[in-house]
Motif scaffolding. Structure first.
Motif, short mmCIF file in Angstrom:
data_model
loop_
_atom_site.label_atom_id
_atom_site.label_comp_id
_atom_site.label_asym_id
_atom_site.label_seq_id
_atom_site.Cartn_x
_atom_site.Cartn_y
_atom_site.Cartn_z
N VAL A 1 -27.78 -1.37 17.02
CA VAL A 1 -26.91 -0.30 16.53
C VAL A 1 -26.42 0.58 17.68
O VAL A 1 -25.23 0.91 17.76
N MET A 2 -27.32 0.96 18.61
CA MET A 2 -26.90 1.81 19.73
C MET A 2 -25.84 1.12 20.58
O MET A 2 -24.87 1.75 21.01
N GLN A 3 -26.00 -0.16 20.82
CA GLN A 3 -25.02 -0.90 21.61
C GLN A 3 -23.69 -1.02 20.87
O GLN A 3 -22.62 -0.93 21.48
N ASN A 4 -23.75 -1.20 19.55
CA ASN A 4 -22.52 -1.22 18.75
C ASN A 4 -21.82 0.14 18.81
O ASN A 4 -20.60 0.21 18.96
N LEU A 5 -22.60 1.22 18.69
CA LEU A 5 -22.01 2.55 18.74
C LEU A 5 -21.31 2.79 20.08
O LEU A 5 -20.26 3.43 20.13
N ASP A 6 -21.87 2.28 21.14
CA ASP A 6 -21.35 2.55 22.49
C ASP A 6 -20.16 1.67 22.86
O ASP A 6 -19.49 1.92 23.86
N TYR A 7 -19.89 0.67 22.03
CA TYR A 7 -18.85 -0.32 22.39
C TYR A 7 -17.47 0.34 22.53
O TYR A 7 -16.75 0.09 23.50
N GLY A 8 -17.08 1.16 21.56
CA GLY A 8 -15.76 1.76 21.60
C GLY A 8 -15.55 2.64 22.81
O GLY A 8 -14.49 2.64 23.44
N ARG A 9 -16.58 3.41 23.15
CA ARG A 9 -16.50 4.26 24.34
C ARG A 9 -16.27 3.44 25.59
O ARG A 9 -15.41 3.75 26.42
N ARG A 10 -17.05 2.37 25.74
CA ARG A 10 -16.93 1.54 26.95
C ARG A 10 -15.58 0.85 27.02
O ARG A 10 -14.95 0.78 28.08
N ALA B 1 -23.82 14.81 24.08
CA ALA B 1 -23.73 15.77 22.98
C ALA B 1 -22.95 15.18 21.81
O ALA B 1 -23.36 15.32 20.64
N ALA B 2 -21.84 14.50 22.10
CA ALA B 2 -21.04 13.87 21.05
C ALA B 2 -21.82 12.75 20.38
O ALA B 2 -21.76 12.56 19.16
N GLU B 3 -22.57 12.03 21.20
CA GLU B 3 -23.40 10.93 20.67
C GLU B 3 -24.43 11.46 19.69
O GLU B 3 -24.58 10.94 18.57
N LYS B 4 -25.14 12.52 20.08
CA LYS B 4 -26.16 13.11 19.21
C LYS B 4 -25.53 13.68 17.93
O LYS B 4 -26.05 13.48 16.83
N HIS B 5 -24.38 14.35 18.09
CA HIS B 5 -23.72 14.93 16.93
C HIS B 5 -23.32 13.85 15.92
O HIS B 5 -23.51 14.00 14.72
N THR B 6 -22.78 12.75 16.44
CA THR B 6 -22.34 11.65 15.57
C THR B 6 -23.52 10.98 14.88
O THR B 6 -23.47 10.71 13.67
N VAL B 7 -24.56 10.72 15.63
CA VAL B 7 -25.77 10.10 15.06
C VAL B 7 -26.36 11.00 13.98
O VAL B 7 -26.76 10.53 12.90
N ASP B 8 -26.41 12.30 14.25
CA ASP B 8 -26.96 13.24 13.26
C ASP B 8 -26.04 13.36 12.04
O ASP B 8 -26.51 13.40 10.90
N LEU B 9 -24.72 13.42 12.30
CA LEU B 9 -23.75 13.57 11.22
C LEU B 9 -23.86 12.43 10.22
O LEU B 9 -23.78 12.62 9.00
N LEU B 10 -24.08 11.22 10.74
CA LEU B 10 -24.12 10.02 9.90
C LEU B 10 -25.54 9.59 9.53
O LEU B 10 -25.70 8.58 8.84
N ASP B 11 -26.53 10.34 10.03
CA ASP B 11 -27.93 10.07 9.68
C ASP B 11 -28.32 8.63 10.00
O ASP B 11 -28.86 7.91 9.16
N ILE B 12 -28.06 8.22 11.25
CA ILE B 12 -28.36 6.85 11.66
C ILE B 12 -29.34 6.79 12.83
O ILE B 12 -29.54 5.73 13.43
N GLY B 13 -29.99 7.92 13.14
CA GLY B 13 -30.91 7.95 14.28
C GLY B 13 -32.06 6.97 14.14
O GLY B 13 -32.52 6.40 15.14
N HIS B 14 -32.51 6.72 12.92
CA HIS B 14 -33.65 5.81 12.70
C HIS B 14 -33.22 4.34 12.74
O HIS B 14 -34.07 3.44 12.64
N LEU B 15 -31.93 4.09 12.91
CA LEU B 15 -31.42 2.71 12.88
C LEU B 15 -31.07 2.17 14.27
O LEU B 15 -30.68 1.01 14.39
N LEU B 16 -31.18 2.98 15.31
CA LEU B 16 -30.56 2.67 16.60
C LEU B 16 -31.05 1.36 17.23
O LEU B 16 -30.29 0.73 17.97
N THR B 17 -32.25 0.95 16.96
CA THR B 17 -32.77 -0.27 17.59
C THR B 17 -32.64 -1.51 16.70
O THR B 17 -33.03 -2.60 17.09
N ARG B 18 -32.08 -1.33 15.51
CA ARG B 18 -31.94 -2.46 14.59
C ARG B 18 -30.67 -3.26 14.89
O ARG B 18 -29.70 -2.75 15.45
#
Length: 223
Positions: free
Chosen positions: A92-101, A110-127
């Motif tokens: 999930v973290m690598q997928n999230l980072d794809y658009g930025r790269r 800060a934007a990364e944390k805000h987005t992860v918190d906004l969408l409540d996906i912090g517990h999914l990042l390694t899946r």
């Protein structure tokens, strides 16, 4: 402000559409085959109009009179499809980072944390995507689009492939995005209930033409 004034022949189907919107969420509403996806594909730059003009915040993206067509990668427009289209071999973290790269942006913690918190996906990042529910995949796809820092977000029936339980799970995140992220969106749906929850203004389409526009009150009362 988004301005769309376009014509396009697509096989036997003709699209002739004109509207402007300065709303936070512009809803494109109509039955299947009304031309909704073709319109946002032109806004994204994936296809070019035969005639007309598209502009965003004063920047002209398409102008057939001037033979101007800005390619998709230069529009800074995010796109979330009905199917999340995550990369199965990335977590999930690598997928999230794809658009930025892919857009050559510096990492913004800060934007990364805000987005992860906004969408409540912090517990999914390694899946991996295969380990996620349909609603979770759509939230990750939304986060990936947001982290590319778009000036407009296109949502093509993002709830269309989900069952009612998953729709009820994810719709509040889209509402939260509207209220907290302040990223203008174009939201495509044939579901009037979804439109009423999310859209701030509505463009109703039928057979490639605009038949009504305005607030959510233009939606059919019985839909």
């Amino acid at each position: 402000m988004l301005l769309v004034d376009i014509e396009k022949q697509l096989g036997d189907f003709r699209l002739e559409t004109s509207f402007t919107s300065d709303g936070l969420v512009t809803g494109l509403f109509g039955n299947s085959g009304a031309g909704k996806t073709s319109i946002i594909n032109m806004i994204a730059g994936l296809i070019a109009p035969d005639r007309g003009r598209i502009s965003l915040d004063g920047e002209v993206l398409d102008d057939t009179a001037r033979k101007l067509h800005t390619p998709p990668h230069r529009r800074r427009i995010g796109y979330v499809f009905q199917d999340a289209r995550l990369f199965p071999h990335l977590d999930v973290m690598q997928n999230l980072d794809y658009g930025r790269r892919m857009n050559g942006l510096d990492r913004d913690a800060a934007a990364e944390k805000h987005t992860v918190d906004l969408l409540d996906i912090g517990h999914l990042l390694t899946r991996r995507p295969a380990q996620l529910s349909g609603g979770e995949r759509q939230r990750v796809a939304l986060g990936r689009a947001l982290l590319a820092k778009p000036r407009l977000l296109l949502l093509d029936e993002p709830l269309g492939s989900l069952d009612e339980e998953r729709k009820a799970e994810i719709l509040p995140y889209f509402v939260r995005l509207r209220d907290e992220a302040s990223v203008p969106m174009v939201f495509v749906s044939h579901d009037a209930g979804e439109m009423r929850r999310l859209a701030t203004n509505v463009v109703m389409l039928k057979r490639g033409k605009v038949v009504a526009s305005g607030g959510v009150e233009v939606l059919p009362a019985t839909a």
